[in-house]
Write a protein that holds these residues in place. Structure first.
Motif, PDB file in Angstrom:
ATOM      1  N   LEU A  10      28.315  49.605 -35.612  1.00  0.00           N
ATOM      2  CA  LEU A  10      29.458  49.984 -35.112  1.00  0.00           C
ATOM      3  C   LEU A  10      28.900  49.612 -33.782  1.00  0.00           C
ATOM      4  O   LEU A  10      30.550  48.461 -33.277  1.00  0.00           O
ATOM      5  CB  LEU A  10      29.427  51.730 -34.929  1.00  0.00           C
ATOM      6  N   TYR A  11      27.554  49.385 -32.485  1.00  0.00           N
ATOM      7  CA  TYR A  11      28.292  47.806 -31.916  1.00  0.00           C
ATOM      8  C   TYR A  11      28.527  46.928 -32.312  1.00  0.00           C
ATOM      9  O   TYR A  11      29.399  46.073 -31.695  1.00  0.00           O
ATOM     10  CB  TYR A  11      26.782  48.908 -30.673  1.00  0.00           C
ATOM     11  N   LEU A  12      27.558  46.903 -32.635  1.00  0.00           N
ATOM     12  CA  LEU A  12      28.371  45.015 -33.426  1.00  0.00           C
ATOM     13  C   LEU A  12      29.225  44.582 -33.956  1.00  0.00           C
ATOM     14  O   LEU A  12      29.472  43.533 -33.802  1.00  0.00           O
ATOM     15  CB  LEU A  12      26.892  44.609 -34.050  1.00  0.00           C
ATOM     16  N   SER A  13      29.667  45.538 -34.476  1.00  0.00           N
ATOM     17  CA  SER A  13      31.099  45.106 -35.229  1.00  0.00           C
ATOM     18  C   SER A  13      32.399  45.229 -34.033  1.00  0.00           C
ATOM     19  O   SER A  13      33.318  44.210 -33.718  1.00  0.00           O
ATOM     20  CB  SER A  13      31.320  46.309 -36.388  1.00  0.00           C
ATOM     21  N   ILE A  14      31.564  46.278 -32.997  1.00  0.00           N
ATOM     22  CA  ILE A  14      32.909  46.238 -32.082  1.00  0.00           C
ATOM     23  C   ILE A  14      32.735  45.593 -30.975  1.00  0.00           C
ATOM     24  O   ILE A  14      33.416  44.422 -30.548  1.00  0.00           O
ATOM     25  CB  ILE A  14      32.944  47.468 -30.953  1.00  0.00           C
ATOM     26  N   ALA A  66      17.325  48.294 -35.581  1.00  0.00           N
ATOM     27  CA  ALA A  66      18.255  49.074 -34.432  1.00  0.00           C
ATOM     28  C   ALA A  66      18.261  48.042 -32.901  1.00  0.00           C
ATOM     29  O   ALA A  66      19.238  47.956 -32.440  1.00  0.00           O
ATOM     30  CB  ALA A  66      17.947  50.348 -34.281  1.00  0.00           C
ATOM     31  N   PHE A  67      17.231  47.889 -32.375  1.00  0.00           N
ATOM     32  CA  PHE A  67      17.083  47.038 -31.149  1.00  0.00           C
ATOM     33  C   PHE A  67      17.764  45.488 -31.955  1.00  0.00           C
ATOM     34  O   PHE A  67      18.426  45.506 -30.613  1.00  0.00           O
ATOM     35  CB  PHE A  67      15.734  46.732 -31.069  1.00  0.00           C
ATOM     36  N   ALA A  68      17.457  45.053 -33.077  1.00  0.00           N
ATOM     37  CA  ALA A  68      17.761  43.531 -33.538  1.00  0.00           C
ATOM     38  C   ALA A  68      19.967  43.865 -33.115  1.00  0.00           C
ATOM     39  O   ALA A  68      20.028  42.894 -32.138  1.00  0.00           O
ATOM     40  CB  ALA A  68      17.229  43.467 -34.191  1.00  0.00           C
ATOM     41  N   LEU A  69      20.023  44.549 -33.920  1.00  0.00           N
ATOM     42  CA  LEU A  69      20.925  44.936 -33.844  1.00  0.00           C
ATOM     43  C   LEU A  69      22.010  45.064 -31.936  1.00  0.00           C
ATOM     44  O   LEU A  69      22.827  44.596 -32.115  1.00  0.00           O
ATOM     45  CB  LEU A  69      21.879  45.493 -34.710  1.00  0.00           C
ATOM     46  N   THR A  70      21.923  46.136 -31.806  1.00  0.00           N
ATOM     47  CA  THR A  70      22.228  45.805 -30.409  1.00  0.00           C
ATOM     48  C   THR A  70      21.613  45.176 -29.648  1.00  0.00           C
ATOM     49  O   THR A  70      22.443  44.905 -28.404  1.00  0.00           O
ATOM     50  CB  THR A  70      21.508  47.085 -29.399  1.00  0.00           C
TER      51      THR A  70
END
Length: 95
Positions: A10-14, A66-70
């Motif tokens: 979600l953070y990545l898409s935002i 999750a760390f890589a995506l954030t």
């Protein structure tokens, strides 16, 4: 851990949507968002880093994803901030 990965997506898409639309509105609220979002997403990445370091076994893999995506979301927010600053320097914003 199962709740962290969907939030990271979600953070990545935002952040992708925000980078694409950061210069569409010439208002103070968009500039404030450009400043606050990198700080918030950086804190999320920092939290995921600590969770990844504390995890062991199979859970460490999910925390690392999750760390890589954030981190990707944080980098995109820094790009959005740079684009906003570039836009503010080159456009007249006197009313």
């Amino acid at each position: 851990m199962t709740y962290r990965l969907p939030f990271a997506v979600l953070y990545l898409s935002i952040s992708i949507l925000f980078v694409l639309a950061v210069n569409r509105q010439a208002n103070v609220a968009r500039t404030i968002q450009s400043i606050l979002f990198p700080a918030v997403f950086g804190l999320f990445a920092w939290d995921d880093w600590h969770s990844w370091q504390a995890a062991s076994g199979g859970q460490a893999l999910w925390h690392s994803i999750a760390f890589a995506l954030t981190c990707a979301a944080f980098i995109l927010m820094l790009i959005a901030l740079a684009r906003r600053l570039w836009w503010l320097r080159r456009h007249s914003h006197a009313d």
